[in-house]
Enzyme design. Structure first.
Site, PDB file in Angstrom:
ATOM      1  N   GLY A  62       0.819  -1.203   0.000  1.00 58.53           N
ATOM      2  CA  GLY A  62       0.000   0.000   0.000  1.00 58.53           C
ATOM      3  C   GLY A  62       0.848   1.247   0.000  1.00 58.53           C
ATOM      4  O   GLY A  62       2.037   1.196   0.312  1.00 58.53           O
ATOM      5  N   PRO A 113       2.508   4.916   0.993  1.00 61.12           N
ATOM      6  CA  PRO A 113       3.094   5.331   2.263  1.00 61.12           C
ATOM      7  C   PRO A 113       2.054   5.955   3.192  1.00 61.12           C
ATOM      8  O   PRO A 113       1.131   6.630   2.733  1.00 61.12           O
ATOM      9  CB  PRO A 113       4.132   6.385   1.873  1.00 61.12           C
ATOM     10  CG  PRO A 113       4.279   6.307   0.417  1.00 61.12           C
ATOM     11  CD  PRO A 113       3.122   5.574  -0.155  1.00 61.12           C
ATOM     12  N   GLY A 164      -0.621   3.019   7.146  1.00 63.17           N
ATOM     13  CA  GLY A 164      -0.731   2.269   8.396  1.00 63.17           C
ATOM     14  C   GLY A 164      -0.188   0.856   8.339  1.00 63.17           C
ATOM     15  O   GLY A 164      -0.591   0.023   9.134  1.00 63.17           O
ATOM     16  N   THR A 167       2.951  -0.125   8.973  1.00 62.18           N
ATOM     17  CA  THR A 167       3.755  -0.335  10.183  1.00 62.18           C
ATOM     18  C   THR A 167       2.846  -0.488  11.394  1.00 62.18           C
ATOM     19  O   THR A 167       3.041  -1.366  12.237  1.00 62.18           O
ATOM     20  CB  THR A 167       4.694   0.858  10.400  1.00 62.18           C
ATOM     21  OG1 THR A 167       5.341   1.155   9.167  1.00 62.18           O
ATOM     22  CG2 THR A 167       5.729   0.560  11.454  1.00 62.18           C
ATOM     23  N   GLU A 176     -16.145   5.242 -14.277  1.00 60.26           N
ATOM     24  CA  GLU A 176     -16.214   4.010 -13.486  1.00 60.26           C
ATOM     25  C   GLU A 176     -17.648   3.480 -13.397  1.00 60.26           C
ATOM     26  O   GLU A 176     -17.870   2.269 -13.416  1.00 60.26           O
ATOM     27  CB  GLU A 176     -15.643   4.224 -12.084  1.00 60.26           C
ATOM     28  CG  GLU A 176     -14.171   4.626 -12.040  1.00 60.26           C
ATOM     29  CD  GLU A 176     -13.237   3.654 -12.756  1.00 60.26           C
ATOM     30  OE1 GLU A 176     -13.568   2.456 -12.817  1.00 60.26           O
ATOM     31  OE2 GLU A 176     -12.195   4.099 -13.266  1.00 60.26           O
ATOM     32  N   HIS A 200     -18.312   1.446 -16.470  1.00 54.93           N
ATOM     33  CA  HIS A 200     -17.792   0.076 -16.347  1.00 54.93           C
ATOM     34  C   HIS A 200     -18.733  -0.773 -15.496  1.00 54.93           C
ATOM     35  O   HIS A 200     -19.072  -1.896 -15.847  1.00 54.93           O
ATOM     36  CB  HIS A 200     -16.431   0.091 -15.633  1.00 54.93           C
ATOM     37  CG  HIS A 200     -15.279   0.539 -16.473  1.00 54.93           C
ATOM     38  ND1 HIS A 200     -15.037   0.064 -17.728  1.00 54.93           N
ATOM     39  CD2 HIS A 200     -14.264   1.403 -16.204  1.00 54.93           C
ATOM     40  CE1 HIS A 200     -13.924   0.625 -18.209  1.00 54.93           C
ATOM     41  NE2 HIS A 200     -13.434   1.453 -17.291  1.00 54.93           N
ATOM     42  N   ASP A 227      -8.033   0.824 -21.019  1.00 54.40           N
ATOM     43  CA  ASP A 227      -9.214   0.010 -21.342  1.00 54.40           C
ATOM     44  C   ASP A 227      -9.222  -0.348 -22.820  1.00 54.40           C
ATOM     45  O   ASP A 227      -9.493  -1.487 -23.195  1.00 54.40           O
ATOM     46  CB  ASP A 227     -10.502   0.798 -21.051  1.00 54.40           C
ATOM     47  CG  ASP A 227     -10.639   1.162 -19.584  1.00 54.40           C
ATOM     48  OD1 ASP A 227     -10.034   0.473 -18.754  1.00 54.40           O
ATOM     49  OD2 ASP A 227     -11.364   2.135 -19.290  1.00 54.40           O
TER      50      ASP A 227
HETATM   51  P1  ADP Z   1       3.156   3.067   6.612  1.00 54.12           P
HETATM   52  O1  ADP Z   1       3.952   2.055   7.383  1.00 54.12           O
HETATM   53  O2  ADP Z   1       2.070   2.456   5.794  1.00 54.12           O
HETATM   54  O3  ADP Z   1       3.954   4.031   5.836  1.00 54.12           O
HETATM   55  P2  ADP Z   1       2.556   4.006   9.236  1.00 54.12           P
HETATM   56  O4  ADP Z   1       2.004   2.794   9.862  1.00 54.12           O
HETATM   57  O5  ADP Z   1       3.958   4.332   9.539  1.00 54.12           O
HETATM   58  O6  ADP Z   1       2.361   3.945   7.675  1.00 54.12           O
HETATM   59  O7  ADP Z   1       1.612   5.235   9.600  1.00 54.12           O
HETATM   60  C1  ADP Z   1       2.116   6.388  10.182  1.00 54.12           C
HETATM   61  C2  ADP Z   1       1.154   6.921  11.194  1.00 54.12           C
HETATM   62  O8  ADP Z   1      -0.057   7.329  10.584  1.00 54.12           O
HETATM   63  C3  ADP Z   1       0.755   5.918  12.235  1.00 54.12           C
HETATM   64  O9  ADP Z   1       1.654   5.866  13.275  1.00 54.12           O
HETATM   65  C4  ADP Z   1      -0.611   6.424  12.670  1.00 54.12           C
HETATM   66  O10 ADP Z   1      -0.479   7.460  13.607  1.00 54.12           O
HETATM   67  C5  ADP Z   1      -1.158   7.026  11.406  1.00 54.12           C
HETATM   68  N1  ADP Z   1      -2.023   6.083  10.705  1.00 54.12           N
HETATM   69  C6  ADP Z   1      -1.811   5.561   9.484  1.00 54.12           C
HETATM   70  N2  ADP Z   1      -2.799   4.731   9.129  1.00 54.12           N
HETATM   71  C7  ADP Z   1      -3.656   4.694  10.167  1.00 54.12           C
HETATM   72  C8  ADP Z   1      -4.872   3.996  10.416  1.00 54.12           C
HETATM   73  N3  ADP Z   1      -5.410   3.157   9.508  1.00 54.12           N
HETATM   74  N4  ADP Z   1      -5.481   4.191  11.597  1.00 54.12           N
HETATM   75  C9  ADP Z   1      -4.967   5.031  12.510  1.00 54.12           C
HETATM   76  N5  ADP Z   1      -3.837   5.702  12.332  1.00 54.12           N
HETATM   77  C10 ADP Z   1      -3.165   5.560  11.176  1.00 54.12           C
HETATM   78 ZN    ZN Z   2     -11.629   2.455 -17.323  1.00 53.29          ZN
END
Ligand code: ADP
Ligand code: ZN
Length: 669
Positions: free
Chosen positions: A225, A227, A230, A232, A450, A453, A526
């Protein structure tokens, strides 16, 4: 492709790949140098001894008692005596041999010196070897100096990396485990992804349940996904829910160090995780090490990365997950560049998509992050969620924090809606340069495209069902998307299914033409796919009147990469006919698709309206809209799928929801 490697690399590599050996060799060299500089430590016989030893090529040493030594002196055999604190050394010449006698001293005895004086033996004192000074001068100081040089170099080489100064191939100090206090409830708006990783928690908590049955616990899961969505956080939540240690490393940190260190770190990482198993290993930016070897080309290869990757593969294959329940979660936003070797069974054979959140998701994420914020009554998170289409969780977390900072700067007691709005503005202004956010005009085009489609997919026999229609940009390539359910184990396509696929593909462009009045570049992909399908029908499958059963293009050998240019084995005349046929066929389908869209234009408008509100609508809702339209105008239903039951259920659900609309929607647990 085989990699060309200049020979000299081999020599370099030995040292580069074995930092510990290099370290040991250098240490020894430096110690020897140092020792020769400060001279031999320990028993220093003094100059007298040196002169006596000249011209004595062979040397023996004997240990004797104090009284024996005295006898030797009395007999006049001793030429020189060196008296230390505890021991005495005496040198004698025996038929051209140099003999050194050692004796322990008897300190109370005062007769030795007078005896030596009497016999006229040359004597002197000597400082005995003192192990403390020997160790300090001989080992500690040289090693210390060497370390200082090493660390200086290391710190210079990795200023950019920060942290990890030792760079000695030891991860022990660099990779620490933590037990994160993150729970699934902290991850909002990623319900599907959460659902998929929940199983992992069970593996970690009760590995025996699975092992007993003979099941193989999965080793690797790829989180894919953009950056900040979430990934991490999700990985931490898995560790937190299972309450197991969490080891986090970044792929790029492996290759910015000394050559050879990356592989060593991978080894240490797994070693440590094994010690603390069950555990989670999280590798962020795995594409930094896992880039496909083919993608980097024959010249731009990076030995360091390849070694690290190979080590990672070896470790993943090597550990026995029944003995060590370790699950490696790896994150990337570029799954397409990963080396296929990483994705083989037993490695990262599961993929979980962590997408940018839709409206509901954004609202849920905002709610998680405002928990600790003092908010004024006028705050309307729904509005904020609406304004932040296309932003990821990290951006939303930032917005909440920024709003609180803004309110603080104005010395407010509570964070107000205007602070949130200003924070959104700032975030978007900052992001507009970086990432793609679609303009309202583009949003409109995408919504119609969309919906086109989706409508065709649901009203064409042989087409795949719609699971989701979205106008949230996905990466840089797609502005919106319509997800179709893949059918399992489908090896054959009937002709009408191929035609249906073409119709669905043309639905996007046709909707733009009808409802926007102008066509855009958005349909390029498409149209390419639709053309390919018609071509294949003609050239490969014998499904056209123009070429009949004659196959004009051999199926490409997938194992050889399919890169061979097809050889034309037919006449120019036929080639022209085929081109003409393909064009005519596509036009004919296009006319049909336009008719269908015009007929259902009211349903399209409804879908577009809902897409504008929610950005994502489920396949079920698409069918519902179509059904409602057909019922209203008493048209014979063209809907392919018959989820009437589902629709009834959905209607009831909608009713209930409209009753409690103001209540915040709770997360499913
Ligand atoms: P990635 O690893 O996908 O780059 P992170 O997990 O490092 O993203 O996300 C960074 C911060 O953004 C998290 O520590 C959190 O505070 C916030 N965050 C990202 N996605 C979410 C989510 N789905 N729910 C709550 N907080 C989120
Ligand atoms: Zn299309």
């Amino acid at each position: 492709m085989a990699k060309k490697r200049p020979n000299r690399d081999k020599k370099d590599n030995f040292f580069n790949q074995n930092p510990l050996i290099t370290f040991a060799i250098f240490s020894i060299i430096i110690i020897l140098l140092f020792k020769s500089m400060i001279g031999p430590t320990g028993g220093n016989m003094g100059e007298g001894a040196a002169t006596h030893m000249v011209g004595a090529p062979i040397q023996k040493s004997k240990e004797v008692s104090y009284s024996e030594l005295k006898n030797l002196i009395k007999q006049g055999q001793i030429k020189y005596v060196a008296i230390g604190q505890r021991t005495i050394k005496a040198i004698a010449d025996e038929n051209g041999y140099k003999v050194i006698y050692f004796a322990n001293r008897v300190p109370e005895d005062n007769t030795l010196i007078p005896l030596l004086e009497q016999k006229g033996v040359d004597y002197g004192g000597y400082s005995e070897s003192n192990w403390v000074s020997e160790v300090i001068f001989g080992w500690v100081i040289p090693i210390f100096i060497f370390f200082a040089i090493w660390m200086f170099l290391a710190s210079r080489m990795q200023k950019s990396v920060g942290g990890g100064i030792l760079g000695m191939g030891s991860a022990k100090k660099l990779i620490n485990s933590e037990k994160p206090n993150v729970k699934f409830s902290d991850v909002a708006g990623a319900e599907e992804a959460k659902e998929e990783v929940k199983e992992i928690v069970d593996f970690l908590k009760y590995p025996d349940r699975y092992v007993k049955l003979g099941a193989k616990i999965p080793k690797g899961v790829l989180l894919v996904g953009p950056p900040g969505t979430g990934k991490t956080l999700l990985a931490k939540a898995v560790a937190g829910e299972a309450s197991v240690p969490f080891f986090a490393v970044s792929g790029s940190s492996f290759i910015e160090m000394f050559v050879g260190v990356g592989a060593a770190r991978v080894r240490d990482l797994f070693e440590q995780a094994k010690k603390e198993a069950p555990a989670i290993i999280f590798i962020d930016e795995i594409d930094a090490i896992g880039k496909s070897r083919a993608a980097t080309g024959p010249i731009g290869g990076n030995d360091e990365r390849e070694q690290t990757l190979n080590q990672l593969l070896a470790e993943m294959d090597g550990f026995d997950s029944a003995k060590y329940p370790i699950i490696v979660l790896a994150a990337t936003n570029r799954p397409e560049v990963l080396d296929p070797a990483l994705l083989r069974p037993g490695r990262f054979d599961r993929t979980v998509v962590v997408d940018k959140p839709d409206f509901e998701g954004r609202l849920a994420i905002l709610k998680v992050h405002v928990k600790h914020i003092k908010m004024a009554k006028d705050v309307d998170l729904t509005e904020i969620a609406k304004l932040t289409a296309g932003l990821a969780g990290a951006d939303l977390a930032n917005i909440v924090n920024e709003a609180a900072l803004l309110a603080g700067r104005k010395n407010k007691k509570e964070v107000e809606q205007e602070d949130f709005l200003e924070a959104v503005e700032r975030a978007i202004a900052g992001l507009e340069k970086k990432s793609r956010r679609i303009s309202p005009k583009e949003k409109k085009i995408v919504a119609y495209h969309e919906s086109g489609h989706a409508l065709l997919a649901e009203t064409t026999q042989g087409a795949k069902r719609v699971t989701k229609v979205s106008i949230i940009p996905r990466g840089l390539a797609a502005l919106g998307y319509t997800l179709n359910t893949p059918e399992e184990n489908k090896y054959l396509m009937q002709k009408h299914e191929l035609v249906a696929e073409i119709d669905v593909l043309l639905g996007g462009r046709a909707a733009e033409e009808i409802f926007i009045g102008e066509i855009s570049t958005g349909a390029a992909n498409d149209l390419e796919r639709a053309t390919d399908i018609v071509k294949a029908m003609v050239m490969m499958y014998g499904m056209s009147e123009v070429a009949g059963l004659m196959v004009l293009e051999k199926q490409r050998n997938l194992f050889l990469g399919g890169g061979m240019a097809p050889v034309k084995e037919y006449s120019e005349k036929l080639a022209e006919d085929i081109d003409e046929f393909i064009k005519r066929f596509l036009n004919q389908r296009y006319e049909h698709v336009k008719d269908r869209l015009k007929e259902y234009s009211e349903a399209i408008e409804e879908m577009v309206k809902e897409l504008f509100e929610k950005e994502v609508i489920e396949g079920k809702r698409v069918r519902e809209i179509i059904r409602e339209f057909e019922e209203k105008h008493s048209i014979e239903s063209k809907l392919v799928s018959d989820d009437l039951e589902d629709i009834k259920e959905a209607k009831e659900r909608a009713k209930k929801e409209s009753q409690k609309e103001d209540e915040p929607k709770r997360e499913k647990e």
